[in-house]
Design a protein around this motif. Structure first.
Motif, PDB file in Angstrom:
ATOM      1  N   MET A  34       0.810  -1.219   0.000  1.00  0.00           N
ATOM      2  CA  MET A  34       0.000   0.000   0.000  1.00  0.00           C
ATOM      3  C   MET A  34       0.850   1.279   0.000  1.00  0.00           C
ATOM      4  SD  MET A  34      -1.649   0.084   3.821  1.00  0.00           S
ATOM      5  CE  MET A  34      -0.636   0.180   5.300  1.00  0.00           C
ATOM      6  N   PHE A  35       1.998   1.286   0.680  1.00  0.00           N
ATOM      7  CA  PHE A  35       2.823   2.488   0.698  1.00  0.00           C
ATOM      8  C   PHE A  35       3.434   2.749  -0.679  1.00  0.00           C
ATOM      9  CE2 PHE A  35       2.862   1.125   5.174  1.00  0.00           C
ATOM     10  CZ  PHE A  35       2.314   2.263   5.743  1.00  0.00           C
ATOM     11  N   LYS A  36       3.789   1.676  -1.365  1.00  0.00           N
ATOM     12  CA  LYS A  36       4.306   1.813  -2.729  1.00  0.00           C
ATOM     13  C   LYS A  36       3.213   2.353  -3.648  1.00  0.00           C
ATOM     14  CE  LYS A  36       6.160  -0.888  -6.584  1.00  0.00           C
ATOM     15  NZ  LYS A  36       6.525  -2.245  -7.064  1.00  0.00           N
ATOM     16  N   GLU A  37       1.999   1.852  -3.499  1.00  0.00           N
ATOM     17  CA  GLU A  37       0.898   2.309  -4.351  1.00  0.00           C
ATOM     18  C   GLU A  37       0.573   3.774  -4.089  1.00  0.00           C
ATOM     19  OE1 GLU A  37      -3.732   1.244  -5.573  1.00  0.00           O
ATOM     20  OE2 GLU A  37      -2.627  -0.102  -4.239  1.00  0.00           O
ATOM     21  N   ARG A  38       0.585   4.173  -2.820  1.00  0.00           N
ATOM     22  CA  ARG A  38       0.336   5.585  -2.498  1.00  0.00           C
ATOM     23  C   ARG A  38       1.370   6.484  -3.166  1.00  0.00           C
ATOM     24  NH1 ARG A  38      -0.495   5.363   4.070  1.00  0.00           N
ATOM     25  NH2 ARG A  38      -2.506   4.249   4.113  1.00  0.00           N
ATOM     26  N   LYS A  39       2.631   6.082  -3.083  1.00  0.00           N
ATOM     27  CA  LYS A  39       3.692   6.888  -3.683  1.00  0.00           C
ATOM     28  C   LYS A  39       3.532   6.949  -5.195  1.00  0.00           C
ATOM     29  CE  LYS A  39       8.717   7.452  -3.794  1.00  0.00           C
ATOM     30  NZ  LYS A  39      10.022   6.922  -3.314  1.00  0.00           N
ATOM     31  N   GLU A  40       3.190   5.827  -5.815  1.00  0.00           N
ATOM     32  CA  GLU A  40       2.996   5.801  -7.258  1.00  0.00           C
ATOM     33  C   GLU A  40       1.843   6.707  -7.678  1.00  0.00           C
ATOM     34  OE1 GLU A  40       2.503   1.674  -8.105  1.00  0.00           O
ATOM     35  OE2 GLU A  40       4.665   1.265  -8.198  1.00  0.00           O
ATOM     36  N   ARG A  41       0.742   6.633  -6.935  1.00  0.00           N
ATOM     37  CA  ARG A  41      -0.407   7.501  -7.253  1.00  0.00           C
ATOM     38  C   ARG A  41      -0.045   8.966  -7.084  1.00  0.00           C
ATOM     39  NH1 ARG A  41      -6.383   5.662  -5.347  1.00  0.00           N
ATOM     40  NH2 ARG A  41      -6.369   3.495  -6.024  1.00  0.00           N
ATOM     41  N   THR A  42       0.692   9.269  -6.018  1.00  0.00           N
ATOM     42  CA  THR A  42       1.079  10.651  -5.742  1.00  0.00           C
ATOM     43  C   THR A  42       1.914  11.229  -6.873  1.00  0.00           C
ATOM     44  OG1 THR A  42       1.019  10.345  -3.337  1.00  0.00           O
ATOM     45  CG2 THR A  42       2.403  12.136  -4.171  1.00  0.00           C
ATOM     46  N   PHE A  43       2.944  10.510  -7.291  1.00  0.00           N
ATOM     47  CA  PHE A  43       3.852  11.065  -8.294  1.00  0.00           C
ATOM     48  C   PHE A  43       3.262  10.982  -9.703  1.00  0.00           C
ATOM     49  CE2 PHE A  43       6.639  11.056  -4.729  1.00  0.00           C
ATOM     50  CZ  PHE A  43       7.466  12.150  -4.952  1.00  0.00           C
ATOM     51  N   GLU A  44       2.368  10.058  -9.938  1.00  0.00           N
ATOM     52  CA  GLU A  44       1.655  10.047 -11.217  1.00  0.00           C
ATOM     53  C   GLU A  44       0.806  11.313 -11.349  1.00  0.00           C
ATOM     54  OE1 GLU A  44      -1.793   7.511 -13.618  1.00  0.00           O
ATOM     55  OE2 GLU A  44      -0.941   6.715 -11.765  1.00  0.00           O
ATOM     56  N   ALA A  45       0.114  11.684 -10.264  1.00  0.00           N
ATOM     57  CA  ALA A  45      -0.707  12.897 -10.292  1.00  0.00           C
ATOM     58  C   ALA A  45       0.156  14.147 -10.443  1.00  0.00           C
ATOM     59  CB  ALA A  45      -1.545  12.982  -9.021  1.00  0.00           C
ATOM     60  N   GLY A  89       2.091  18.510 -14.093  1.00  0.00           N
ATOM     61  CA  GLY A  89       3.287  19.277 -14.412  1.00  0.00           C
ATOM     62  C   GLY A  89       3.953  19.942 -13.221  1.00  0.00           C
ATOM     63  N   ILE A  90       3.821  19.356 -12.032  1.00  0.00           N
ATOM     64  CA  ILE A  90       4.412  19.963 -10.829  1.00  0.00           C
ATOM     65  C   ILE A  90       5.300  18.969 -10.077  1.00  0.00           C
ATOM     66  CG2 ILE A  90       2.746  21.822 -10.438  1.00  0.00           C
ATOM     67  CD1 ILE A  90       1.185  19.946  -8.634  1.00  0.00           C
ATOM     68  N   GLU A  91       5.789  17.961 -10.766  1.00  0.00           N
ATOM     69  CA  GLU A  91       6.657  16.971 -10.113  1.00  0.00           C
ATOM     70  C   GLU A  91       7.905  17.633  -9.549  1.00  0.00           C
ATOM     71  OE1 GLU A  91       8.581  12.557 -11.065  1.00  0.00           O
ATOM     72  OE2 GLU A  91       8.115  13.929 -12.708  1.00  0.00           O
ATOM     73  N   ASN A  92       8.405  18.675 -10.218  1.00  0.00           N
ATOM     74  CA  ASN A  92       9.617  19.356  -9.741  1.00  0.00           C
ATOM     75  C   ASN A  92       9.367  20.173  -8.483  1.00  0.00           C
ATOM     76  OD1 ASN A  92       8.035  21.267 -11.116  1.00  0.00           O
ATOM     77  ND2 ASN A  92       9.806  22.487 -11.702  1.00  0.00           N
ATOM     78  N   ALA A 108      -4.243  17.768  -8.185  1.00  0.00           N
ATOM     79  CA  ALA A 108      -3.437  16.540  -8.129  1.00  0.00           C
ATOM     80  C   ALA A 108      -3.853  15.679  -6.946  1.00  0.00           C
ATOM     81  CB  ALA A 108      -1.953  16.889  -8.040  1.00  0.00           C
ATOM     82  N   ARG A 109      -4.150  16.302  -5.824  1.00  0.00           N
ATOM     83  CA  ARG A 109      -4.612  15.558  -4.647  1.00  0.00           C
ATOM     84  C   ARG A 109      -5.879  14.762  -4.968  1.00  0.00           C
ATOM     85  NH1 ARG A 109      -6.383  19.499  -0.145  1.00  0.00           N
ATOM     86  NH2 ARG A 109      -7.991  19.814  -1.736  1.00  0.00           N
ATOM     87  N   THR A 110      -6.793  15.390  -5.702  1.00  0.00           N
ATOM     88  CA  THR A 110      -8.035  14.701  -6.062  1.00  0.00           C
ATOM     89  C   THR A 110      -7.786  13.629  -7.114  1.00  0.00           C
ATOM     90  OG1 THR A 110      -9.299  16.700  -5.544  1.00  0.00           O
ATOM     91  CG2 THR A 110     -10.389  15.046  -6.904  1.00  0.00           C
ATOM     92  N   LEU A 111      -6.896  13.876  -8.053  1.00  0.00           N
ATOM     93  CA  LEU A 111      -6.552  12.850  -9.049  1.00  0.00           C
ATOM     94  C   LEU A 111      -5.981  11.616  -8.358  1.00  0.00           C
ATOM     95  CD1 LEU A 111      -4.844  14.786 -11.995  1.00  0.00           C
ATOM     96  CD2 LEU A 111      -7.222  14.064 -11.796  1.00  0.00           C
ATOM     97  N   ALA A 112      -5.112  11.834  -7.378  1.00  0.00           N
ATOM     98  CA  ALA A 112      -4.510  10.711  -6.653  1.00  0.00           C
ATOM     99  C   ALA A 112      -5.550   9.950  -5.838  1.00  0.00           C
ATOM    100  CB  ALA A 112      -3.394  11.224  -5.746  1.00  0.00           C
ATOM    101  N   GLN A 113      -6.571  10.656  -5.402  1.00  0.00           N
ATOM    102  CA  GLN A 113      -7.647  10.028  -4.629  1.00  0.00           C
ATOM    103  C   GLN A 113      -8.528   9.136  -5.503  1.00  0.00           C
ATOM    104  OE1 GLN A 113      -9.924  12.843  -2.332  1.00  0.00           O
ATOM    105  NE2 GLN A 113     -11.700  11.484  -2.180  1.00  0.00           N
ATOM    106  N   ARG A 114      -8.751   9.573  -6.759  1.00  0.00           N
ATOM    107  CA  ARG A 114      -9.614   8.857  -7.705  1.00  0.00           C
ATOM    108  C   ARG A 114     -11.027   8.654  -7.136  1.00  0.00           C
ATOM    109  NH1 ARG A 114      -5.216   4.219  -9.634  1.00  0.00           N
ATOM    110  NH2 ARG A 114      -3.556   5.693 -10.159  1.00  0.00           N
TER     111      ARG A 114
END
Length: 228
Positions: free
Chosen positions: A105-116, A121-124, A144-150
């Motif tokens: 689950m921690f890996k999935e959270r991180k993946e969702r976060t950085f995908e969003a 366009g704010i990864e930097n 992005a927070r809402t995108l990661a939430q889905r």
């Protein structure tokens, strides 16, 4: 995509002391994009806040058919960000809402976060405190927070404010991907170009009248200068 309503309003009356709008009865289905239009102070934000559970209805009722945890996503006008925390932390708050417990689950959270973050366009900016960002960048963080939430239903109150057209296009493209997966969107918006290019349905408040129109009918009425 399911045809079951994810939101049902039954003679819903909104306001604080007196009703702002006539009672509203309707349904919202997965994948719909609804824009709420009308002048300032007429009840658009109150309607959004009522559906979000932040304002009690004066009368009538509404029913949400979404998962209790994370099924409803909400971007308020003031964005609701943790200003002293980093961009990545803020976006991860959305990611953790609907990631179920597992060894990964921690890996999935991180993946969702950085995908969003990449999508907006704010990864930097991931390690930057939110308070150091411009208003437009903060709006992209909230999206992005809402995108990661889905979420199954996304409520957004003027979430495109302070964005130039290039970033509006990026944000709407990202939200459209969410819609294609079945999420419904209800958004307060003032710019008619954004509405025509994005929405599938219009809720328009005129005086205390409430109009519920497919986008094509709304565009036709506007082009003909019709008044209800």
């Amino acid at each position: 995509m399911s045809d079951t309503a994810i939101l049902s309003l039954d003679r819903l009356s909104i306001g604080y002391d007196d009703p702002l709008v006539e009672p509203i009865t309707l349904e919202v289905k997965p994948g719909e994009i609804i824009a709420i239009l009308g002048p300032s102070g007429i009840g658009k934000t109150t309607l959004i806040r009522t559906v979000a559970g932040l304002v009690r209805p004066l009368d009538g009722s509404f029913e949400l058919n979404v998962e209790p945890r994370g099924g409803l996503g909400y971007i308020p006008q003031r964005l609701g960000l943790v200003r002293h925390a980093t961009v990545a932390h803020n976006v991860s708050l959305g990611a953790r809402m609907r990631v179920k417990w597992s060894l990964d689950m921690f890996k999935e959270r991180k993946e969702r976060t950085f995908e969003a973050l990449r999508t907006l366009g704010i990864e930097n900016k991931a390690s930057e405190p939110v308070r150091r960002l411009s208003g437009g960048q903060q709006r992209r963080v909230a999206t992005a927070r809402t995108l990661a939430q889905r979420p199954e239903l996304m409520l957004a109150d003027e979430f495109l404010g302070e964005l130039d057209q290039a970033n509006v296009d990026i944000v709407l493209g990202a939200v459209r991907d969410l819609v294609n997966s079945g999420t419904a969107v209800i958004m307060v918006e003032h710019h008619e170009d954004n509405v025509q290019n994005f929405a599938t349905r219009i809720w328009e408040i005129k005086g205390q009248r409430f109009l519920d129109l497919p986008i094509k009918e709304w565009v036709q009425r506007n082009s003909m200068g019709e008044e209800e």
